[in-house]
Design a protein around this motif. Sequence first.
Motif, PDB file in Angstrom:
ATOM      1  N   ILE A 151       1.159   4.187  -2.864  1.00 60.11           N
ATOM      2  CA  ILE A 151       1.005   5.613  -2.548  1.00 60.11           C
ATOM      3  C   ILE A 151       2.169   6.411  -3.143  1.00 60.11           C
ATOM      4  O   ILE A 151       1.972   7.462  -3.766  1.00 60.11           O
ATOM      5  CB  ILE A 151       0.907   5.832  -1.019  1.00 60.11           C
ATOM      6  CG1 ILE A 151      -0.414   5.280  -0.500  1.00 60.11           C
ATOM      7  CG2 ILE A 151       1.069   7.310  -0.657  1.00 60.11           C
ATOM      8  CD1 ILE A 151      -0.505   5.199   1.013  1.00 60.11           C
ATOM      9  N   SER A 187       1.870   6.462  -6.894  1.00 66.28           N
ATOM     10  CA  SER A 187       0.814   7.391  -7.274  1.00 66.28           C
ATOM     11  C   SER A 187       1.321   8.831  -7.243  1.00 66.28           C
ATOM     12  O   SER A 187       1.017   9.627  -8.139  1.00 66.28           O
ATOM     13  CB  SER A 187      -0.383   7.226  -6.330  1.00 66.28           C
ATOM     14  OG  SER A 187      -1.390   8.149  -6.626  1.00 66.28           O
ATOM     15  N   ALA A 188       2.106   9.161  -6.221  1.00 66.53           N
ATOM     16  CA  ALA A 188       2.675  10.513  -6.135  1.00 66.53           C
ATOM     17  C   ALA A 188       3.613  10.773  -7.310  1.00 66.53           C
ATOM     18  O   ALA A 188       3.627  11.879  -7.876  1.00 66.53           O
ATOM     19  CB  ALA A 188       3.418  10.680  -4.814  1.00 66.53           C
ATOM     20  N   ILE A 246      -4.618   2.491 -10.046  1.00 70.52           N
ATOM     21  CA  ILE A 246      -4.357   2.890  -8.661  1.00 70.52           C
ATOM     22  C   ILE A 246      -5.671   3.136  -7.925  1.00 70.52           C
ATOM     23  O   ILE A 246      -5.836   2.725  -6.770  1.00 70.52           O
ATOM     24  CB  ILE A 246      -3.442   4.135  -8.627  1.00 70.52           C
ATOM     25  CG1 ILE A 246      -2.039   3.750  -9.096  1.00 70.52           C
ATOM     26  CG2 ILE A 246      -3.417   4.775  -7.249  1.00 70.52           C
ATOM     27  CD1 ILE A 246      -1.143   4.930  -9.419  1.00 70.52           C
ATOM     28  N   PHE A 292      -7.001   1.144  -4.602  1.00 72.13           N
ATOM     29  CA  PHE A 292      -7.413   1.767  -3.340  1.00 72.13           C
ATOM     30  C   PHE A 292      -8.864   1.441  -2.986  1.00 72.13           C
ATOM     31  O   PHE A 292      -9.213   1.370  -1.805  1.00 72.13           O
ATOM     32  CB  PHE A 292      -7.160   3.274  -3.354  1.00 72.13           C
ATOM     33  CG  PHE A 292      -5.712   3.616  -3.170  1.00 72.13           C
ATOM     34  CD1 PHE A 292      -4.988   3.113  -2.103  1.00 72.13           C
ATOM     35  CD2 PHE A 292      -5.060   4.430  -4.072  1.00 72.13           C
ATOM     36  CE1 PHE A 292      -3.654   3.406  -1.926  1.00 72.13           C
ATOM     37  CE2 PHE A 292      -3.720   4.742  -3.909  1.00 72.13           C
ATOM     38  CZ  PHE A 292      -3.012   4.222  -2.840  1.00 72.13           C
ATOM     39  N   GLU A 321      -8.552  -1.935  -1.469  1.00 71.23           N
ATOM     40  CA  GLU A 321      -7.938  -1.806  -0.145  1.00 71.23           C
ATOM     41  C   GLU A 321      -8.965  -1.363   0.900  1.00 71.23           C
ATOM     42  O   GLU A 321      -9.039  -1.937   1.989  1.00 71.23           O
ATOM     43  CB  GLU A 321      -6.791  -0.799  -0.186  1.00 71.23           C
ATOM     44  CG  GLU A 321      -6.134  -0.646   1.171  1.00 71.23           C
ATOM     45  CD  GLU A 321      -5.601   0.742   1.464  1.00 71.23           C
ATOM     46  OE1 GLU A 321      -4.968   0.898   2.529  1.00 71.23           O
ATOM     47  OE2 GLU A 321      -5.843   1.665   0.668  1.00 71.23           O
ATOM     48  N   VAL A 350       0.845  -1.204   0.000  1.00 69.38           N
ATOM     49  CA  VAL A 350       0.000   0.000   0.000  1.00 69.38           C
ATOM     50  C   VAL A 350       0.876   1.250   0.000  1.00 69.38           C
ATOM     51  O   VAL A 350       0.636   2.192  -0.766  1.00 69.38           O
ATOM     52  CB  VAL A 350      -0.978  -0.003   1.200  1.00 69.38           C
ATOM     53  CG1 VAL A 350      -1.664   1.345   1.354  1.00 69.38           C
ATOM     54  CG2 VAL A 350      -2.003  -1.110   1.061  1.00 69.38           C
ATOM     55  N   VAL A 351       1.907   1.261   0.825  1.00 67.68           N
ATOM     56  CA  VAL A 351       2.824   2.407   0.871  1.00 67.68           C
ATOM     57  C   VAL A 351       3.516   2.587  -0.481  1.00 67.68           C
ATOM     58  O   VAL A 351       3.658   3.713  -0.979  1.00 67.68           O
ATOM     59  CB  VAL A 351       3.859   2.243   2.012  1.00 67.68           C
ATOM     60  CG1 VAL A 351       4.955   3.299   1.930  1.00 67.68           C
ATOM     61  CG2 VAL A 351       3.159   2.314   3.360  1.00 67.68           C
TER      62      VAL A 351
END
Length: 101
Positions: A41, A44-45, A70, A74, A77, A37-38
Motif C-alpha cells: 500500500i 503504491s502511494a 500492484i 491486490f 489478496e 500488504v501494508v
Amino acid sequence: MNKRKEALHAVTINRPSHNCQQRFQQIRSNKVFELFVVAIIIFSALIIGIKTYPIPDSLSHLTTVLDWGITVFFLVEIVIRFLAEEQKKTFSNPAGMCLIR
C-alpha cells in the motif's frame, strides 16, 4: 441422532475444501502477510506520487508495469481474504448484513 451429527461434522472437517479454507485463514491472519500488504500500500502511494512529476518515458513505462503488478497483488489478496471467510454472504458488508439471499 447425536452420533449422526458428529459423523457428519467429522466428514465436513476432513473435506479438502475445509482444509483449503483453513490454509487461507492462516495466510490471512499471518502478521508477515499483513505487513507485506501494508508495505505494498505504501509502495503504491509512492508510485502514484512519482507519477505526479514529469518523468522520463522509461520510468513512466516502469511505473505502469508496477501499477499492474500492484493491481494483480491486490486481486490475489482479496481472493485469499474471500476464500478464508466463513461467512461469504456478509464478506463485502462491514456491518455484517446479508446482501445475498
